[in-house]
Design a protein around this motif. Structure first.
Motif, PDB file in Angstrom:
ATOM      1  N   UNK A 136       7.819   6.998 -15.235  1.00  0.00           N
ATOM      2  CA  UNK A 136       8.189   7.153 -13.812  1.00  0.00           C
ATOM      3  C   UNK A 136       7.252   6.565 -13.044  1.00  0.00           C
ATOM      4  N   UNK A 137       6.002   6.698 -12.875  1.00  0.00           N
ATOM      5  CA  UNK A 137       5.134   6.352 -11.967  1.00  0.00           C
ATOM      6  C   UNK A 137       5.063   4.894 -11.775  1.00  0.00           C
ATOM      7  N   UNK A 138       5.087   4.116 -13.196  1.00  0.00           N
ATOM      8  CA  UNK A 138       5.076   2.665 -13.119  1.00  0.00           C
ATOM      9  C   UNK A 138       6.420   1.887 -12.597  1.00  0.00           C
ATOM     10  N   UNK A 139       7.495   2.641 -12.942  1.00  0.00           N
ATOM     11  CA  UNK A 139       8.665   2.465 -12.678  1.00  0.00           C
ATOM     12  C   UNK A 139       9.235   2.596 -11.164  1.00  0.00           C
ATOM     13  N   UNK A 140       8.636   3.519 -10.503  1.00  0.00           N
ATOM     14  CA  UNK A 140       8.723   3.658  -9.278  1.00  0.00           C
ATOM     15  C   UNK A 140       7.812   2.969  -8.292  1.00  0.00           C
ATOM     16  N   UNK A 141       6.605   2.549  -8.876  1.00  0.00           N
ATOM     17  CA  UNK A 141       5.470   1.372  -8.171  1.00  0.00           C
ATOM     18  C   UNK A 141       6.371   0.124  -8.148  1.00  0.00           C
ATOM     19  N   UNK A 142       6.824  -0.274  -9.335  1.00  0.00           N
ATOM     20  CA  UNK A 142       7.456  -1.579  -9.456  1.00  0.00           C
ATOM     21  C   UNK A 142       8.628  -1.553  -8.416  1.00  0.00           C
ATOM     22  N   UNK A 143       9.479  -0.480  -8.550  1.00  0.00           N
ATOM     23  CA  UNK A 143      10.814  -0.662  -7.572  1.00  0.00           C
ATOM     24  C   UNK A 143      10.354  -0.631  -6.172  1.00  0.00           C
ATOM     25  N   UNK A 144       9.358   0.123  -5.674  1.00  0.00           N
ATOM     26  CA  UNK A 144       8.867   0.119  -4.277  1.00  0.00           C
ATOM     27  C   UNK A 144       8.191  -0.898  -3.892  1.00  0.00           C
ATOM     28  N   UNK A 145       7.256  -1.357  -4.691  1.00  0.00           N
ATOM     29  CA  UNK A 145       6.719  -2.751  -4.500  1.00  0.00           C
ATOM     30  C   UNK A 145       7.646  -3.806  -4.280  1.00  0.00           C
ATOM     31  N   UNK A 146       8.575  -3.960  -5.007  1.00  0.00           N
ATOM     32  CA  UNK A 146       9.744  -5.020  -4.847  1.00  0.00           C
ATOM     33  C   UNK A 146      10.339  -4.913  -3.395  1.00  0.00           C
ATOM     34  N   UNK A 147      10.693  -3.688  -3.166  1.00  0.00           N
ATOM     35  CA  UNK A 147      11.654  -3.388  -2.089  1.00  0.00           C
ATOM     36  C   UNK A 147      10.838  -3.577  -0.792  1.00  0.00           C
ATOM     37  N   UNK A 148       9.506  -3.236  -0.583  1.00  0.00           N
ATOM     38  CA  UNK A 148       8.597  -3.218   0.423  1.00  0.00           C
ATOM     39  C   UNK A 148       7.631  -4.158   0.309  1.00  0.00           C
ATOM     40  N   UNK A 149       7.600  -5.431  -0.461  1.00  0.00           N
ATOM     41  CA  UNK A 149       6.769  -6.405  -0.618  1.00  0.00           C
ATOM     42  C   UNK A 149       6.503  -7.118   0.676  1.00  0.00           C
ATOM     43  N   UNK A 150       7.399  -7.366   1.817  1.00  0.00           N
ATOM     44  CA  UNK A 150       7.055  -7.947   2.938  1.00  0.00           C
ATOM     45  C   UNK A 150       7.373  -7.170   3.977  1.00  0.00           C
ATOM     46  N   UNK A 151       7.581  -5.646   3.973  1.00  0.00           N
ATOM     47  CA  UNK A 151       8.034  -4.746   5.082  1.00  0.00           C
ATOM     48  C   UNK A 151       7.064  -3.881   5.473  1.00  0.00           C
ATOM     49  N   UNK A 152       7.315  -3.197   6.518  1.00  0.00           N
ATOM     50  CA  UNK A 152       6.229  -2.292   7.157  1.00  0.00           C
ATOM     51  C   UNK A 152       7.168  -0.797   7.162  1.00  0.00           C
ATOM     52  N   UNK A 153       7.166  -0.092   6.112  1.00  0.00           N
ATOM     53  CA  UNK A 153       7.788   1.032   6.156  1.00  0.00           C
ATOM     54  C   UNK A 153       6.784   2.093   6.924  1.00  0.00           C
ATOM     55  N   UNK A 154       7.827   3.085   7.586  1.00  0.00           N
ATOM     56  CA  UNK A 154       6.808   4.063   8.262  1.00  0.00           C
ATOM     57  C   UNK A 154       6.055   4.742   7.458  1.00  0.00           C
ATOM     58  N   UNK A 155       5.014   4.542   7.878  1.00  0.00           N
ATOM     59  CA  UNK A 155       3.833   5.051   7.037  1.00  0.00           C
ATOM     60  C   UNK A 155       3.505   6.452   7.208  1.00  0.00           C
ATOM     61  N   UNK A 197       0.819  -1.309  -0.012  1.00  0.00           N
ATOM     62  CA  UNK A 197      -0.006   0.096  -0.225  1.00  0.00           C
ATOM     63  C   UNK A 197       0.787   1.364  -0.077  1.00  0.00           C
ATOM     64  N   UNK A 198       2.007   1.501   0.851  1.00  0.00           N
ATOM     65  CA  UNK A 198       2.864   2.431   0.892  1.00  0.00           C
ATOM     66  C   UNK A 198       3.455   2.629  -0.452  1.00  0.00           C
ATOM     67  N   UNK A 199       3.870   1.665  -1.208  1.00  0.00           N
ATOM     68  CA  UNK A 199       4.594   1.748  -2.599  1.00  0.00           C
ATOM     69  C   UNK A 199       3.535   2.324  -3.527  1.00  0.00           C
ATOM     70  N   UNK A 200       2.186   1.921  -3.419  1.00  0.00           N
ATOM     71  CA  UNK A 200       1.158   2.283  -4.436  1.00  0.00           C
ATOM     72  C   UNK A 200       0.948   3.933  -3.959  1.00  0.00           C
TER      73      UNK A 200
END
Lengths: 191, 112
Positions: B64-83, B14-17
């Motif tokens: 840029x939007x899709x690339x950043x979504x893809x990259x952030x999703x991969x990075x945060x797939x099982x993480x809980x970033x500071x929302x 969700x944070x990645x989106x």
């Protein structure tokens, strides 16, 4: 009763995709609030949840359809340059607006803002649809995510409203017209 | 809501989106301003002549939007970033993007 092909496309862009999108925001806001409010929230059935998920996805699709049709079909007709020496600018809306100081602002501010801000609607609504599809009613347990979903929905509404308002006003001052005539209804007129 | 029955949620997707949408919105604003201010860049962004530089501005922003979504999703797939921080960054980027698409603000930045 006739209308030109370009006017038909403008109607599809603004009155079908755009207006339907603007109307759908009320349902989305109420649905999201009812489902994900942290207290006294409504727990929908699986079918109701799926329905709402599809509803949000259709909103995103409407926004994409509106901006793509606007940018790649209607905008080229709007910004077309007239041949040298053209005196009647009615077929060249951008030039028509810029020909008078009293209407130039509708292009310089109205269209210049509309053509860019409109794209924030599909971007934000795609994120909203994704987040509800991913988290569903669990959003009620996660306030920061819930707040982000509502903020993106509001952003989508602002972007669609600005684009819709200026689209309507631009169409009043310099309508996009042309192409083959489309007969909507044949009528026999007796004088 | 603190609820003992609350399911364990991974907030990363969700944070990645959210952050990617904000990055895409900000990229749109920056590109709109840049195309307005720099003529050679506007010509470069003229991907499809009938639509003009708007075609490049929006195509690049969406990429840029899709690339950043893809990259952030991969990075945060099982993480809980500071929302709180993600939401704050997203809000700043989106307000920036909104302002940069507003023609009077664009003109102000360019000294017009």
């Amino acid at each position: 009763m006739e209308i030109t092909f370009r006017e038909v496309m403008t109607i599809v862009h603004g009155m079908l995709f755009g207006a339907l999108l603007l109307l759908s925001f009320a349902g989305a806001a109420i649905g999201l609030y009812a489902i994900s409010a942290s207290t006294n929230s409504w727990t929908p059935s699986r079918g109701q949840r799926n329905f709402f998920s599809v509803y949000l996805a259709i909103m995103a699709l409407l926004a994409w359809a509106a901006v793509l049709l606007g940018a790649y079909a209607i905008y080229p007709w709007y910004r077309a340059h007239p041949p040298a020496g053209t005196l009647d600018l009615s077929g060249f809306p951008q030039r028509l607006l810029l020909s008078k100081t009293s209407t130039a602002g509708w292009h310089d501010i109205g269209m210049e803002w509309k053509e860019h801000i409109a794209w924030l609607a599909p971007i934000s609504l795609t994120a909203v649809a994704y987040m509800f599809a991913h988290y569903g009613t669990d959003l009620r347990f996660h306030k920061p995510l819930r707040n982000a979903v509502f903020a993106l929905l509001v952003l989508g509404f602002i972007a669609a409203s600005v684009a819709g308002f200026f689209g309507a006003m631009l169409n009043k001052f310099a309508p996009v017209r042309g192409g083959p005539n489309v007969v909507i209804m044949q009528e026999t007129h007796e004088r | 809501m603190s609820d003992s029955s609350a399911p364990k949620l991974v907030s990363g997707p969700g944070a990645a989106a959210v952050l990617a949408a904000a990055i895409g919105g900000f990229a749109l604003g920056v590109l709109a301003l840049a195309a307005d201010a720099i003529s050679p860049l506007a010509r470069m962004l003229n991907f499809w002549n009938p639509t003009g530089p708007l075609s490049g501005v929006t195509d690049v922003a969406i990429t840029v939007w899709f690339a950043s979504w893809f990259a952030l999703s991969r990075r945060w797939v099982e993480r809980n970033p500071n929302l709180q921080r993600v939401n704050l960054a997203a809000a700043l980027l989106l307000v920036g993007g909104l302002l940069l698409t507003f023609p009077p603000f664009m003109d102000l930045l360019q000294g017009k």
